[in-house]
Design a protein around this motif. Structure first.
Motif, short mmCIF file in Angstrom:
data_model
loop_
_atom_site.label_atom_id
_atom_site.label_comp_id
_atom_site.label_asym_id
_atom_site.label_seq_id
_atom_site.Cartn_x
_atom_site.Cartn_y
_atom_site.Cartn_z
N PRO A 241 41.81 -35.31 12.86
CA PRO A 241 41.03 -36.22 12.01
C PRO A 241 41.62 -36.37 10.61
O PRO A 241 42.26 -35.46 10.10
N ALA A 242 41.42 -37.56 10.03
CA ALA A 242 41.75 -37.77 8.61
C ALA A 242 40.45 -38.20 7.96
O ALA A 242 39.75 -39.08 8.48
N LEU A 247 34.11 -40.68 5.91
CA LEU A 247 34.25 -41.03 7.33
C LEU A 247 35.49 -40.36 7.89
O LEU A 247 36.47 -40.13 7.18
N TYR A 248 35.41 -40.01 9.17
CA TYR A 248 36.53 -39.34 9.83
C TYR A 248 37.24 -40.33 10.74
O TYR A 248 36.59 -41.04 11.51
N GLY A 262 31.99 -36.65 11.99
CA GLY A 262 33.21 -35.92 12.33
C GLY A 262 33.24 -34.53 11.73
O GLY A 262 32.26 -34.06 11.16
N SER A 263 34.36 -33.87 11.91
CA SER A 263 34.49 -32.52 11.39
C SER A 263 35.94 -32.28 11.02
O SER A 263 36.84 -32.90 11.58
N ASN A 264 36.15 -31.34 10.08
CA ASN A 264 37.53 -31.08 9.66
C ASN A 264 38.29 -30.21 10.65
O ASN A 264 39.48 -30.03 10.52
N THR A 265 37.55 -29.65 11.65
CA THR A 265 38.26 -28.85 12.66
C THR A 265 39.21 -29.77 13.42
O THR A 265 38.94 -30.96 13.57
#
Lengths: 351, 229
Positions: A241-242, A247-248, A262-265
């Motif tokens: 993801p960016a 927003l992802y 979304g998630s940063n994982t």
């Protein structure tokens, strides 16, 4: 694992008369409540005796009324995980975990207790009593207890039904990983199409005491599309993801998906209902939806008065659901190019 | 309150000895019968249930009379025992048999209540983990019915302390041999000038009962605390 059975069992006014021959490492048994799923499981595990018939696991006969064979449940080595964890209330977490392990002959032990404790993240709980564990922890202990007995088959009877949505999706990775990591074939019973999609490779369908199938999870989800509250649930494993402006953005097919939940994982699993996708024949000028995907119609299928449209972009697919009249009006056929509009908030992160 | 005589003290000791022995002797069969009635289906189960509960509904004197007939020289168990040189009638052991017979249904009922509160799926889980029936009996059923066993034992002990009708029939009222607290109270109350002594023994009886109930409560709480871990 190969499971073959042809059994009949009457209980009051209900009769289960079922036969199947299914091979796979993760088998699903799907059916509404009171359809006969639990009766079937009780027969397989030996907790109930069929009126007649036979049950084979791989080449071993577990029950045969003709040959008068009925292996007792404690010798079948079929591990059970119930809806409620059913932990032994008078024993600690550790004693619960080791209950089956101690009773498993040394030469048959295939699971290392420490490795399993680590996989299920139970290290900190071992000395505790089971009375004050959370629902998710209880289910993890129950799973660990069943796996440590080194069963040849693990049967999970609606193990997620008693958990809320958050806990359910926290427990699913554990269910999947123990079965894969310790190479124990499993049967997963549920009335949830989504759980079947997440857990099973092949599915037997139980309805009014009879069994049909095997089917694939996708076939089941397509069949249930019109009647299910959430339509066909697309499961999307997205990674890389960016994040920008809250927003992802995840790469998907030829383009990208913009997701608010979304998630940063690095990798996440999302669900997207087929009913949250709107199809356009031409690119709309301006629209609030953050995703506008150009896709090719790869396949069409019917589910009652709905049409499922399988959309392809590069190597990825999505299923959208439209009513029959819309399909006719838009003249959607295989090979047509359509634009799929999806709101960024329509995606729900599961894992 | 009046001073206790050696005969009274012996009656108290005998009461405790008889009640304790009756309780201990009844525990294993009580547990097995409760298990049979809770977990097994067999022909004649209703008959067994009626037979076990009969002492609850019959007058203790009737039970005592039956026991006297059986254990006396004319009954076949009595004849067998006699041949082996054992005479039970009018001994403290006869009082134990009387107390055990009267208290047995109370013990079985309490243990059964404990056993029936065990979720059958817990037993199924144990089976699936490779545990055989006897193994499940000792590692799951026994510990999980501990509260029922304790309640049954307390009830049985208390009931045995108060046993009168059956005991007097089969063991008589012989001071220093079979005279328990209730029998001693009966003797004092029916002799002139014995009211004071009868009251003293009543107070002793109440004290023992209160201690038993307190013990039962504290043990139950301890088991509960351990279960909640």
């Amino acid at each position: 694992m190969r499971l073959r059975f042809d059994v009949k069992k009457s209980q009051g006014s209900f009769t289960l008369d079922a036969s199947a021959d299914i091979t796979g490492e993760r088998i699903g048994i799907f059916g509404r409540s009171s359809s006969g799923k639990s009766t079937l499981i009780h027969l397989l595990s030996g907790l109930l005796e069929p009126d007649r018939g036979e049950i084979f696991l791989d080449d071993d006969c577990l029950f045969s009324s003709r040959d008068h064979i009925n292996i007792s449940p404690h010798r079948r080595r079929i591990g059970l995980v119930f809806q409620q964890a059913m932990l032994f209330p008078h024993l600690s977490v550790k004693s619960n975990l080791y209950y089956g392990w101690r009773r498993c002959p040394k030469e048959l032990r295939r699971v290392d207790p420490e490795e399993l404790t680590c996989t299920l993240k139970l290290e900190g709980l071992l000395e505790r009593g089971v009375g004050n564990l959370s629902g998710g922890e209880r289910q993890r202990v129950a799973l660990g207890r069943a796996v440590l007995a080194s069963p040849r088959l693990l049967v999970m009877d609606e193990p997620l039904s008693a958990l809320d949505d958050t806990l359910r999706f926290q427990v699913i990775p554990y269910l999947r990983s123990v079965s894969e990591q310790f190479r124990i074939p499993c049967i997963f019973i549920s009335h949830s199409v989504l759980e079947m999609q997440l857990m099973a490779e092949r599915i037997l369908l139980v309805e009014n005491g009879s069994v049909t199938g095997p089917a694939t999870p996708d076939e089941l989800a397509r069949k249930a599309m019109a009647t299910s509250r959430r339509g066909y649930v697309n499961l999307l494993q997205l990674s890389g993801p960016a994040c920008s402006s809250g927003l992802y953005r995840y790469p998907w097919g030829d383009g990208q998906l913009v997701i608010s939940d979304g998630s940063n994982t690095n990798s996440s699993l999302f669900e997207l209902s087929s009913r949250d996708i709107i199809l356009f024949r031409k690119h709309p000028e301006a629209i609030s939806a953050r995703n506008m995907l150009e896709c090719r119609v790869e396949e069409l299928f019917s589910s009652e008065n709905r049409v499922g449209v399988v959309l392809r972009s590069a190597n990825r697919t999505l299923v959208a659901e439209i009513v029959r009249s819309a399909a006719e009006e838009l003249d959607i056929t295989i090979g047509t190019t359509v634009f799929a509009a999806i709101k960024a908030s329509a995606f729900r992160r599961l894992l | 309150m009046m001073q206790l005589t050696t005969q009274d003290i012996e009656a108290i000791r005998l009461s405790l000895q008889i009640a304790l022995t009756a309780t201990i002797v009844s525990l294993p069969p009580g547990f097995m019968v409760a298990w049979l009635l809770s977990f097994r289906n067999f022909r004649g189960k209703v008959l067994l249930e009626v037979f076990i509960n009969l002492p609850l509904t019959l007058p203790p004197v009737v039970i005592g009379y039956f026991l006297l007939l059986m254990l006396g020289r004319n009954g076949w168990p009595g004849r067998l025992l006699d041949a082996a040189g054992i005479q039970l009638v009018f001994t403290w052991q006869a009082a134990v048999i009387a107390a055990a017979t009267i208290g047995f249904p109370l013990m079985v009922r309490s243990i059964r209540l404990g056993m029936e509160s065990i979720n059958p799926q817990i037993i199924d889980a144990a089976k699936s983990l490779g545990s055989s029936k006897p193994d499940i009996l000792f590692t799951i059923v026994l510990p999980l019915s501990l509260r029922g066993i304790l309640a049954g034992s307390s009830l049985m002990f208390a009931r045995s302390l108060g046993e009168f009708g059956a005991t007097i029939m089969v063991a008589g009222n012989i001071p220093f041999v079979t005279q328990t607290i209730p029998l001693a109270i009966y003797e004092y109350a029916s002799s002139p000038g014995g009211t004071g002594m009868a009251m003293t023994l009543c107070i002793v009886s109440v004290t023992i009962s209160v201690i038993v109930l307190f013990l039962h409560e504290s043990l139950t709480r301890r088991i509960q605390r351990e279960a909640e871990g």
